[in-house]
Write a protein that holds these residues in place. Structure first.
Motif, PDB file in Angstrom:
ATOM      1  N   ASN A 252      58.897 -24.458  55.239  1.00  0.00           N
ATOM      2  CA  ASN A 252      59.351 -24.235  53.871  1.00  0.00           C
ATOM      3  C   ASN A 252      58.421 -25.057  52.993  1.00  0.00           C
ATOM      4  O   ASN A 252      58.316 -26.269  53.174  1.00  0.00           O
ATOM      5  N   THR A 253      57.722 -24.409  52.060  1.00  0.00           N
ATOM      6  CA  THR A 253      56.665 -25.090  51.306  1.00  0.00           C
ATOM      7  C   THR A 253      57.065 -25.247  49.852  1.00  0.00           C
ATOM      8  O   THR A 253      57.541 -24.298  49.229  1.00  0.00           O
ATOM      9  N   TYR A 254      56.884 -26.459  49.334  1.00  0.00           N
ATOM     10  CA  TYR A 254      57.268 -26.763  47.951  1.00  0.00           C
ATOM     11  C   TYR A 254      56.035 -27.276  47.220  1.00  0.00           C
ATOM     12  O   TYR A 254      55.440 -28.283  47.644  1.00  0.00           O
ATOM     13  N   LEU A 255      55.614 -26.600  46.151  1.00  0.00           N
ATOM     14  CA  LEU A 255      54.452 -27.039  45.383  1.00  0.00           C
ATOM     15  C   LEU A 255      54.916 -27.867  44.196  1.00  0.00           C
ATOM     16  O   LEU A 255      55.748 -27.426  43.397  1.00  0.00           O
ATOM     17  N   ILE A 256      54.386 -29.075  44.095  1.00  0.00           N
ATOM     18  CA  ILE A 256      54.857 -30.044  43.101  1.00  0.00           C
ATOM     19  C   ILE A 256      53.746 -30.343  42.091  1.00  0.00           C
ATOM     20  O   ILE A 256      52.625 -30.684  42.481  1.00  0.00           O
ATOM     21  N   GLY A 257      54.059 -30.208  40.812  1.00  0.00           N
ATOM     22  CA  GLY A 257      53.090 -30.510  39.757  1.00  0.00           C
ATOM     23  C   GLY A 257      52.877 -32.012  39.590  1.00  0.00           C
ATOM     24  O   GLY A 257      53.596 -32.812  40.177  1.00  0.00           O
ATOM     25  N   GLY A 258      51.860 -32.379  38.824  1.00  0.00           N
ATOM     26  CA  GLY A 258      51.574 -33.803  38.592  1.00  0.00           C
ATOM     27  C   GLY A 258      50.673 -34.371  39.658  1.00  0.00           C
ATOM     28  O   GLY A 258      50.143 -33.640  40.486  1.00  0.00           O
ATOM     29  N   PRO A 259      50.499 -35.698  39.650  1.00  0.00           N
ATOM     30  CA  PRO A 259      49.617 -36.323  40.641  1.00  0.00           C
ATOM     31  C   PRO A 259      50.160 -36.212  42.058  1.00  0.00           C
ATOM     32  O   PRO A 259      51.346 -35.925  42.265  1.00  0.00           O
ATOM     33  N   ARG A 260      49.303 -36.473  43.048  1.00  0.00           N
ATOM     34  CA  ARG A 260      49.639 -36.364  44.470  1.00  0.00           C
ATOM     35  C   ARG A 260      50.927 -37.137  44.823  1.00  0.00           C
ATOM     36  O   ARG A 260      51.756 -36.670  45.599  1.00  0.00           O
ATOM     37  N   ASP A 261      51.090 -38.313  44.208  1.00  0.00           N
ATOM     38  CA  ASP A 261      52.236 -39.174  44.550  1.00  0.00           C
ATOM     39  C   ASP A 261      53.586 -38.547  44.193  1.00  0.00           C
ATOM     40  O   ASP A 261      54.617 -38.910  44.740  1.00  0.00           O
ATOM     41  N   GLN A 262      53.575 -37.583  43.260  1.00  0.00           N
ATOM     42  CA  GLN A 262      54.816 -36.915  42.877  1.00  0.00           C
ATOM     43  C   GLN A 262      55.399 -36.134  44.061  1.00  0.00           C
ATOM     44  O   GLN A 262      56.628 -36.042  44.212  1.00  0.00           O
ATOM     45  N   ALA A 263      54.516 -35.588  44.913  1.00  0.00           N
ATOM     46  CA  ALA A 263      54.978 -34.854  46.099  1.00  0.00           C
ATOM     47  C   ALA A 263      55.721 -35.794  47.052  1.00  0.00           C
ATOM     48  O   ALA A 263      56.694 -35.395  47.707  1.00  0.00           O
ATOM     49  N   THR A 264      55.287 -37.042  47.130  1.00  0.00           N
ATOM     50  CA  THR A 264      55.971 -38.044  47.966  1.00  0.00           C
ATOM     51  C   THR A 264      57.380 -38.289  47.443  1.00  0.00           C
ATOM     52  O   THR A 264      58.350 -38.305  48.216  1.00  0.00           O
ATOM     53  N   ILE A 265      57.479 -38.453  46.136  1.00  0.00           N
ATOM     54  CA  ILE A 265      58.789 -38.716  45.513  1.00  0.00           C
ATOM     55  C   ILE A 265      59.746 -37.560  45.804  1.00  0.00           C
ATOM     56  O   ILE A 265      60.902 -37.770  46.204  1.00  0.00           O
ATOM     57  N   GLU A 266      59.242 -36.328  45.665  1.00  0.00           N
ATOM     58  CA  GLU A 266      60.094 -35.152  45.874  1.00  0.00           C
ATOM     59  C   GLU A 266      60.503 -34.996  47.347  1.00  0.00           C
ATOM     60  O   GLU A 266      61.635 -34.620  47.652  1.00  0.00           O
ATOM     61  N   ALA A 267      59.573 -35.278  48.267  1.00  0.00           N
ATOM     62  CA  ALA A 267      59.891 -35.148  49.703  1.00  0.00           C
ATOM     63  C   ALA A 267      60.973 -36.156  50.101  1.00  0.00           C
ATOM     64  O   ALA A 267      61.898 -35.837  50.855  1.00  0.00           O
ATOM     65  N   LYS A 268      60.870 -37.376  49.563  1.00  0.00           N
ATOM     66  CA  LYS A 268      61.869 -38.417  49.868  1.00  0.00           C
ATOM     67  C   LYS A 268      63.227 -38.023  49.302  1.00  0.00           C
ATOM     68  O   LYS A 268      64.264 -38.163  49.954  1.00  0.00           O
ATOM     69  N   LYS A 269      63.209 -37.521  48.064  1.00  0.00           N
ATOM     70  CA  LYS A 269      64.441 -37.119  47.396  1.00  0.00           C
ATOM     71  C   LYS A 269      65.134 -36.010  48.194  1.00  0.00           C
ATOM     72  O   LYS A 269      66.347 -36.021  48.419  1.00  0.00           O
ATOM     73  N   PHE A 270      64.330 -35.044  48.676  1.00  0.00           N
ATOM     74  CA  PHE A 270      64.865 -33.926  49.461  1.00  0.00           C
ATOM     75  C   PHE A 270      65.543 -34.462  50.729  1.00  0.00           C
ATOM     76  O   PHE A 270      66.631 -34.025  51.096  1.00  0.00           O
ATOM     77  N   SER A 271      64.886 -35.405  51.385  1.00  0.00           N
ATOM     78  CA  SER A 271      65.445 -35.979  52.618  1.00  0.00           C
ATOM     79  C   SER A 271      66.781 -36.648  52.360  1.00  0.00           C
ATOM     80  O   SER A 271      67.736 -36.465  53.114  1.00  0.00           O
ATOM     81  N   GLU A 272      66.829 -37.430  51.282  1.00  0.00           N
ATOM     82  CA  GLU A 272      68.070 -38.132  50.950  1.00  0.00           C
ATOM     83  C   GLU A 272      69.192 -37.146  50.616  1.00  0.00           C
ATOM     84  O   GLU A 272      70.324 -37.272  51.083  1.00  0.00           O
ATOM     85  N   ASN A 273      68.856 -36.132  49.826  1.00  0.00           N
ATOM     86  CA  ASN A 273      69.874 -35.173  49.385  1.00  0.00           C
ATOM     87  C   ASN A 273      70.376 -34.264  50.499  1.00  0.00           C
ATOM     88  O   ASN A 273      71.497 -33.787  50.458  1.00  0.00           O
ATOM     89  N   HIS A 274      69.517 -33.982  51.490  1.00  0.00           N
ATOM     90  CA  HIS A 274      69.889 -33.020  52.530  1.00  0.00           C
ATOM     91  C   HIS A 274      70.083 -33.648  53.908  1.00  0.00           C
ATOM     92  O   HIS A 274      70.280 -32.935  54.897  1.00  0.00           O
ATOM     93  N   GLY A 275      69.985 -34.981  53.993  1.00  0.00           N
ATOM     94  CA  GLY A 275      70.167 -35.643  55.289  1.00  0.00           C
ATOM     95  C   GLY A 275      69.116 -35.246  56.316  1.00  0.00           C
ATOM     96  O   GLY A 275      69.381 -35.205  57.514  1.00  0.00           O
ATOM     97  N   VAL A 276      67.905 -34.947  55.815  1.00  0.00           N
ATOM     98  CA  VAL A 276      66.810 -34.520  56.704  1.00  0.00           C
ATOM     99  C   VAL A 276      65.883 -35.719  56.934  1.00  0.00           C
ATOM    100  O   VAL A 276      65.626 -36.497  56.011  1.00  0.00           O
ATOM    101  N   THR A 277      65.361 -35.878  58.153  1.00  0.00           N
ATOM    102  CA  THR A 277      64.463 -37.004  58.451  1.00  0.00           C
ATOM    103  C   THR A 277      63.163 -36.886  57.662  1.00  0.00           C
ATOM    104  O   THR A 277      62.511 -35.839  57.673  1.00  0.00           O
ATOM    105  N   TYR A 278      62.802 -37.968  56.973  1.00  0.00           N
ATOM    106  CA  TYR A 278      61.528 -37.996  56.241  1.00  0.00           C
ATOM    107  C   TYR A 278      60.434 -38.413  57.233  1.00  0.00           C
ATOM    108  O   TYR A 278      60.345 -39.563  57.632  1.00  0.00           O
ATOM    109  N   ALA A 279      59.635 -37.431  57.646  1.00  0.00           N
ATOM    110  CA  ALA A 279      58.614 -37.682  58.680  1.00  0.00           C
ATOM    111  C   ALA A 279      57.261 -37.884  58.011  1.00  0.00           C
ATOM    112  O   ALA A 279      56.355 -37.076  58.146  1.00  0.00           O
ATOM    113  N   SER A 280      57.133 -38.994  57.308  1.00  0.00           N
ATOM    114  CA  SER A 280      55.908 -39.232  56.553  1.00  0.00           C
ATOM    115  C   SER A 280      54.771 -39.662  57.471  1.00  0.00           C
ATOM    116  O   SER A 280      54.879 -40.657  58.178  1.00  0.00           O
ATOM    117  N   HIS A 281      53.655 -38.918  57.424  1.00  0.00           N
ATOM    118  CA  HIS A 281      52.504 -39.334  58.246  1.00  0.00           C
ATOM    119  C   HIS A 281      51.908 -40.636  57.709  1.00  0.00           C
ATOM    120  O   HIS A 281      51.176 -41.314  58.398  1.00  0.00           O
TER     121      HIS A 281
END
Ligand SMILES: [Zn+2]
Length: 374
Positions: free
Chosen positions: A163-192
């Motif tokens: 499932n792919t999510y395209l996030i506007g703004g600088p690269r770091d904004q994608a990190t913020i959104e991925a973390k938020k998604f994990s917290e909201n959905h109880g999904v493991t944040y598998a950050s490389h």
């Protein structure tokens, strides 16, 4: 529960804790963890002929045939620069970048922990890689990428089924959104960028350089790497430290980090420039466009303690080198990889690299996914 032969150790304050796929930051100082082996004697697994001392066996290893990439000498550029220049062709990895080394080990460990769904953020290559290995492991993946990422990389992520999510703004904004998604959905944040397991995978890069080049006396005196978060840098350095402690090598190569003039958090911290994340500009080297890397302090410490340095290059230099490698050596690499090559002249000029010395720069990603604007 299976007894682990390793723990997690904070990369800065050295606090130790039990390994867990959900433990990404130290509770005391918030720095990321590293894998710390208690005993190397147990649970070793053969991974493309390199031993990985994690509690995964050949049945639980999620592999797409990564690693064992060739190293070639760059004769034409070696002659021009008066150094011995070679490249390890990391774009031969299954999804076209070095990230597969880390993804294989990280996804194997997550699978073994019973994880069924993950989120991750990436400028493209790591997202494609994790999407591919997650498919192989039958783990559902949610990949957050900057909307400015090259379309070939976005397509690749989607093709593997994430499932792919395209996030506007600088690269770091994608990190913020991925973390938020994990917290909201109880999904493991598998950050490389945070996973200690990912670095255990990139470590194999260094072990292969030792295996392939040490006896032939072509072992590099310098390794130059493009650095965003530093997973390849820290993995390579860890491998050489282990080999050194094991008396397999007598000298650790100097490892240098390269960033861009546009986004230079590590360079700026070491050399105290007036750059800061607020005044970042766009860069063609999307793979290292990380303004606030979570392993910043660890990277600065690693560079300073191991006699390496950090250099920055301009957008113009990156494009020139992407083309130079293609039309002088037949290598089509992506701009992020070209950034490392673009630093050579500066490192020679500042006498970090001396005439005749051996220098290895990996071709970390293929140009077909991130073309040069000509
Ligand atoms: Zn800590």
């Amino acid at each position: 529960m299976k007894k682990s032969n390793y723990c997690f150790k904070c990369s800065i304050c050295e606090l130790t804790t039990s390994p867990s796929s959900r433990a990404l930051n130290c509770p005391d100082c918030n720095a990321p963890f590293d894998v710390n082996y208690i005993s190397l004697e147990e649970s070793k697994v053969e991974h493309n002929s390199i031993e990985i001392p994690l509690p995964i066996n050949s049945d639980s290893l999620i592999s797409l045939g990564e690693g064992n990439t060739p190293t070639i000498k760059l004769h034409n550029l070696s002659d021009k620069l008066e150094i011995e220049l070679s490249t390890k062709l990391e774009y031969f990895n299954p999804t076209g970048s070095f990230k597969d080394r880390g993804s294989s080990i990280m996804i194997s460990c997550l699978k073994q922990s019973g994880i069924k769904e993950i989120s991750e953020d990436s400028s493209g290559n790591a997202g494609a890689s994790i999407s591919a290995y997650a498919s192989k492991a039958q783990i559902k993946s949610h990949i957050f990428a900057p909307s400015s990422a090259p379309s070939a990389k976005i397509n690749q992520i989607k093709v593997y089924g994430a499932n792919t999510y395209l996030i506007g703004g600088p690269r770091d904004q994608a990190t913020i959104e991925a973390k938020k998604f994990s917290e909201n959905h109880g999904v493991t944040y598998a950050s490389h960028n945070l996973s200690p397991y990912f670095i255990e995978g990139t470590k194999i890069f260094g072990y292969e350089i030792f295996r392939d080049l040490y006896d032939s006396r072509k072992f590099p005196e310098h390794i130059i790497l493009p650095v965003g978060n530093g997973s390849l840098f820290l993995g390579a350095l860890k491998s050489f430290h282990e080999l050194f402690l094991d008396n397999k090598i007598h000298k650790i190569p100097k490892i240098h980090a390269v960033q861009t003039e546009s986004i230079q958090p590590i360079f700026s911290t070491i050399f105290k420039t007036d750059w800061n994340p607020v005044n970042q500009t766009k860069t063609i080297a999307g793979g290292i466009a990380v303004a606030t890397p979570p392993r910043l302090n660890q990277m600065v410490k690693a560079i300073q303690q191991n006699n390496g340095t950090c250099e920055i290059v301009s957008e113009k230099e990156i494009i020139e080198w992407q083309l130079a490698l293609a039309n002088q050596e037949g290598l089509y690499i992506e701009p992020t990889s070209a950034a490392a090559f673009a630093s050579i002249k500066k490192l020679i000029k500042s006498k970090v690299i001396q005439k005749g010395e051996s220098v290895l720069i990996p071709s970390t990603g293929i140009g077909l996914k991130d073309t040069s604007p000509i």
